[in-house]
Scaffold this motif. Structure first.
Motif, mmCIF file in Angstrom:
data_model
loop_
_atom_site.group_PDB
_atom_site.id
_atom_site.type_symbol
_atom_site.label_atom_id
_atom_site.label_comp_id
_atom_site.label_asym_id
_atom_site.label_seq_id
_atom_site.Cartn_x
_atom_site.Cartn_y
_atom_site.Cartn_z
ATOM 1 N N LYS A 65 -8.870 17.079 4.834
ATOM 2 C CA LYS A 65 -10.006 16.983 5.739
ATOM 3 C C LYS A 65 -10.529 15.773 5.751
ATOM 4 C CE LYS A 65 -11.182 21.937 5.593
ATOM 5 N NZ LYS A 65 -12.182 22.899 5.361
ATOM 6 N N ASN A 66 -10.698 14.817 4.779
ATOM 7 C CA ASN A 66 -11.384 13.602 4.550
ATOM 8 C C ASN A 66 -10.605 12.594 5.404
ATOM 9 O OD1 ASN A 66 -12.916 11.446 3.938
ATOM 10 N ND2 ASN A 66 -12.270 11.559 1.624
ATOM 11 N N HIS A 67 -9.251 12.580 5.277
ATOM 12 C CA HIS A 67 -8.233 11.754 6.176
ATOM 13 C C HIS A 67 -8.424 12.015 7.703
ATOM 14 C CE1 HIS A 67 -4.650 9.197 7.232
ATOM 15 N NE2 HIS A 67 -4.327 10.333 8.122
ATOM 16 N N ALA A 68 -8.320 13.389 8.026
ATOM 17 C CA ALA A 68 -8.422 13.786 9.367
ATOM 18 C C ALA A 68 -9.692 13.326 10.087
ATOM 19 C CB ALA A 68 -8.148 15.400 9.481
ATOM 20 N N GLU A 69 -10.691 13.655 9.371
ATOM 21 C CA GLU A 69 -12.132 13.336 9.987
ATOM 22 C C GLU A 69 -12.499 12.001 9.886
ATOM 23 O OE1 GLU A 69 -14.271 16.472 7.655
ATOM 24 O OE2 GLU A 69 -13.186 17.955 8.923
ATOM 25 N N THR A 70 -12.252 11.105 9.060
ATOM 26 C CA THR A 70 -12.850 9.858 8.846
ATOM 27 C C THR A 70 -11.791 8.717 8.987
ATOM 28 O OG1 THR A 70 -12.203 9.747 6.509
ATOM 29 C CG2 THR A 70 -14.501 10.596 6.855
ATOM 30 N N GLY A 71 -10.403 9.276 8.761
ATOM 31 C CA GLY A 71 -9.444 8.048 8.932
ATOM 32 C C GLY A 71 -9.249 7.288 7.860
ATOM 33 N N ILE A 72 -9.733 7.772 6.498
ATOM 34 C CA ILE A 72 -9.571 7.104 5.299
ATOM 35 C C ILE A 72 -7.999 6.866 5.062
ATOM 36 C CG2 ILE A 72 -9.766 9.175 4.061
ATOM 37 C CD1 ILE A 72 -10.850 7.133 1.967
ATOM 38 N N PRO A 73 -7.464 5.879 4.873
ATOM 39 C CA PRO A 73 -5.940 5.545 4.679
ATOM 40 C C PRO A 73 -5.366 6.566 3.567
ATOM 41 C CG PRO A 73 -7.067 3.447 4.816
ATOM 42 C CD PRO A 73 -8.172 4.469 4.749
ATOM 43 N N VAL A 74 -4.382 6.857 3.670
ATOM 44 C CA VAL A 74 -3.801 7.950 2.457
ATOM 45 C C VAL A 74 -3.478 7.052 1.177
ATOM 46 C CG1 VAL A 74 -1.487 7.601 3.192
ATOM 47 C CG2 VAL A 74 -2.038 9.598 1.953
ATOM 48 N N GLN A 75 -3.515 5.880 1.508
ATOM 49 C CA GLN A 75 -3.233 4.947 0.096
ATOM 50 C C GLN A 75 -4.745 4.823 -0.490
ATOM 51 O OE1 GLN A 75 -2.206 4.039 3.223
ATOM 52 N NE2 GLN A 75 -0.328 3.320 3.117
ATOM 53 N N HIS A 76 -5.992 4.857 0.153
ATOM 54 C CA HIS A 76 -7.083 4.917 -0.664
ATOM 55 C C HIS A 76 -7.331 6.326 -1.235
ATOM 56 C CE1 HIS A 76 -9.002 1.417 1.755
ATOM 57 N NE2 HIS A 76 -8.275 1.155 1.175
ATOM 58 N N GLY A 81 -0.620 1.851 -3.104
ATOM 59 C CA GLY A 81 0.258 1.616 -1.873
ATOM 60 C C GLY A 81 1.659 1.138 -2.676
ATOM 61 N N HIS A 82 2.574 1.369 -1.745
ATOM 62 C CA HIS A 82 3.866 0.927 -2.238
ATOM 63 C C HIS A 82 4.566 -0.461 -1.600
ATOM 64 C CE1 HIS A 82 4.330 5.417 -3.056
ATOM 65 N NE2 HIS A 82 5.114 5.087 -3.911
ATOM 66 N N PHE A 83 5.167 -1.135 -2.204
ATOM 67 C CA PHE A 83 5.466 -2.422 -1.713
ATOM 68 C C PHE A 83 6.745 -3.053 -2.524
ATOM 69 C CE2 PHE A 83 5.609 -7.101 -1.251
ATOM 70 C CZ PHE A 83 5.329 -7.316 -0.036
ATOM 71 N N TYR A 84 7.821 -3.131 -1.855
ATOM 72 C CA TYR A 84 9.044 -3.648 -2.517
ATOM 73 C C TYR A 84 9.265 -2.744 -3.810
ATOM 74 C CZ TYR A 84 12.675 -7.651 -2.485
ATOM 75 O OH TYR A 84 13.545 -8.135 -2.614
ATOM 76 N N GLY A 85 9.236 -1.248 -3.445
ATOM 77 C CA GLY A 85 9.741 -0.522 -4.477
ATOM 78 C C GLY A 85 8.953 -0.453 -5.834
ATOM 79 N N ARG A 86 7.714 -1.001 -5.913
ATOM 80 C CA ARG A 86 6.475 -0.914 -6.710
ATOM 81 C C ARG A 86 5.287 -0.135 -6.152
ATOM 82 N NH1 ARG A 86 9.104 -5.979 -7.288
ATOM 83 N NH2 ARG A 86 10.407 -6.031 -9.196
ATOM 84 N N ARG A 98 2.153 -3.608 3.940
ATOM 85 C CA ARG A 98 2.562 -3.208 4.813
ATOM 86 C C ARG A 98 4.036 -3.472 4.857
ATOM 87 N NH1 ARG A 98 -2.568 -3.623 5.847
ATOM 88 N NH2 ARG A 98 -3.483 -2.223 7.808
ATOM 89 N N PRO A 99 4.875 -2.879 5.284
ATOM 90 C CA PRO A 99 6.438 -3.037 5.088
ATOM 91 C C PRO A 99 6.736 -4.415 5.602
ATOM 92 C CG PRO A 99 6.080 -0.775 5.875
ATOM 93 C CD PRO A 99 4.863 -1.585 5.923
ATOM 94 N N GLU A 100 6.161 -4.967 6.563
ATOM 95 C CA GLU A 100 6.371 -6.123 7.541
ATOM 96 C C GLU A 100 6.361 -7.261 6.413
ATOM 97 O OE1 GLU A 100 4.954 -3.276 10.635
ATOM 98 O OE2 GLU A 100 4.476 -3.915 8.625
ATOM 99 N N THR A 101 5.418 -7.338 5.498
ATOM 100 C CA THR A 101 5.047 -8.240 4.481
ATOM 101 C C THR A 101 6.208 -8.414 3.449
ATOM 102 O OG1 THR A 101 2.833 -7.875 4.893
ATOM 103 C CG2 THR A 101 3.453 -9.264 2.959
ATOM 104 N N GLU A 102 6.904 -7.144 3.235
ATOM 105 C CA GLU A 102 8.235 -7.217 2.444
ATOM 106 C C GLU A 102 9.263 -8.308 2.982
ATOM 107 O OE1 GLU A 102 9.963 -3.320 1.635
ATOM 108 O OE2 GLU A 102 8.060 -2.582 0.845
ATOM 109 N N GLU A 103 9.130 -8.408 4.368
ATOM 110 C CA GLU A 103 10.390 -9.159 4.956
ATOM 111 C C GLU A 103 9.942 -10.859 4.751
ATOM 112 O OE1 GLU A 103 12.000 -7.944 8.834
ATOM 113 O OE2 GLU A 103 10.154 -6.799 8.662
ATOM 114 N N LEU A 104 8.601 -11.053 4.471
ATOM 115 C CA LEU A 104 8.130 -12.264 4.109
ATOM 116 C C LEU A 104 8.616 -12.723 2.664
ATOM 117 C CD1 LEU A 104 6.013 -14.599 5.362
ATOM 118 C CD2 LEU A 104 4.567 -13.579 3.834
ATOM 119 N N VAL A 105 8.391 -11.636 1.833
ATOM 120 C CA VAL A 105 8.987 -11.976 0.648
ATOM 121 C C VAL A 105 10.308 -12.045 0.371
ATOM 122 C CG1 VAL A 105 9.136 -10.749 -1.725
ATOM 123 C CG2 VAL A 105 6.981 -10.621 -0.663
#
Length: 287
Positions: A65-76, A81-86, A98-105
């Motif tokens: 309900k919190n996510h649906a009604e406020t938009g709070i990110p699931v990661q919060h 959050g996940h990044f590069y398998g961690r 975000r996944p796009e930043t993994e490509e920068l790495v």
């Protein structure tokens, strides 16, 4: 009115419909179930006829309900959050990775391995939660990695993440390269704020209301941070061998021009992300 489901399958069905009615991603239902049950996706599918434990029921309903009604990110809601398998801790003070930043790495790792650079000195500017710096240190243990951020709160989060992943990253508070102008640096990498303020009203509330504005928006149609960083680079006695920027998908040529205006001897390359959008600019110092 509280939902009346009892099984995991019924919980998934209720949550999916509730999210759909509020124009949210249905996938969030599974992510939250995986978190609260501490189960894998395959286990949830295989045993979805089992009863949802009573101690999980209320927190699960509240989170949906919190996510649906406020938009709070699931990661919060999860706290990470996940990044590069961690997994990395995140909160309101840092960008969600975000996944796009993994490509920068990946691009930086590819450069180090291709050039066989020994013990490179790497600086991550605007580190936020530290995902870039920590990942590079974890993947390149011989490297020396320094991470800079203006936000003391962000550096606190990044420091906890570095400790969690047992990585020896030096964290410095400051305005991009300002505290490091006298240092010898091989690689500068940054995912700086690059969204123009004019785009604010078009953004999703999940991002706009929960990611820190200072990590999202920049003056001069989103280009101000690149100008500051490149101008700082121009003042350094020794230029880095590689500059790696994440960019907005329409900023490739503009960021390339900024580098060429203030720095000499660099060959620039605009790279696309997995969605075939311009997402990175790499600049290599001609030897």
């Amino acid at each position: 009115m509280q939902p009346t489901f009892t099984s995991i399958r019924e919980a998934r069905r209720w949550a999916s419909l509730f999210l759909q009615e509020h124009n949210r991603e249905v996938r969030v239902a599974d992510l939250l179930l995986e978190h609260f049950l501490d189960w894998t996706p395959s286990r949830i599918l295989a045993f979805d006829e089992e009863s949802l434990p009573d101690e999980i029921r209320e927190p699960f309903i509240k989170a949906i309900k919190n996510h649906a009604e406020t938009g709070i990110p699931v990661q919060h809601l999860l706290g990470y959050g996940h990044f590069y398998g961690r997994e990395f801790q995140v909160d309101k003070h840092v960008l969600i990775p975000r996944p796009e930043t993994e490509e920068l790495v990946l691009g930086v790792l590819e450069y180090v391995r291709t050039t066989k650079l020994k013990k490179p000195n790497i600086v991550d500017l605007g580190t936020g939660s530290g995902v870039i710096a920590i990942t590079l240190k974890a993947e390149l243990p011989e490297s020396n990695v320094t991470a800079v951020d203006l936000s003391e709160a962000a550096l606190h989060v990044a420091g906890k993440n570095a400790k969690e992943h047992n990585t020896d990253v030096e964290f410095v508070q400051g305005d991009f390269l300002e505290p490091l102008l006298d240092e010898s640096i091989d690689i500068v990498v940054s995912n700086p704020p690059y969204i123009a303020y004019s785009e604010k009203e078009m953004m999703n509330d999940t991002v706009l209301n929960f990611d820190p504005n200072m990590a999202l928006f920049a003056e001069e149609e989103g280009l101000a941070a690149y100008k500051v960083i490149v101008q700082q680079l121009s003042k350094m006695k020794q230029q880095p061998k590689c500059i790696a920027f994440e960019i907005g998908y329409q900023q490739g040529l503009a960021v390339t021009r900024i580098i060429q205006e203030y720095l000499s001897g660099y060959e620039c390359e605009i790279r696309k992300d997995i969605n075939q959008k311009d997402r990175m600019v790499f600049a290599y110092l001609n030897s």
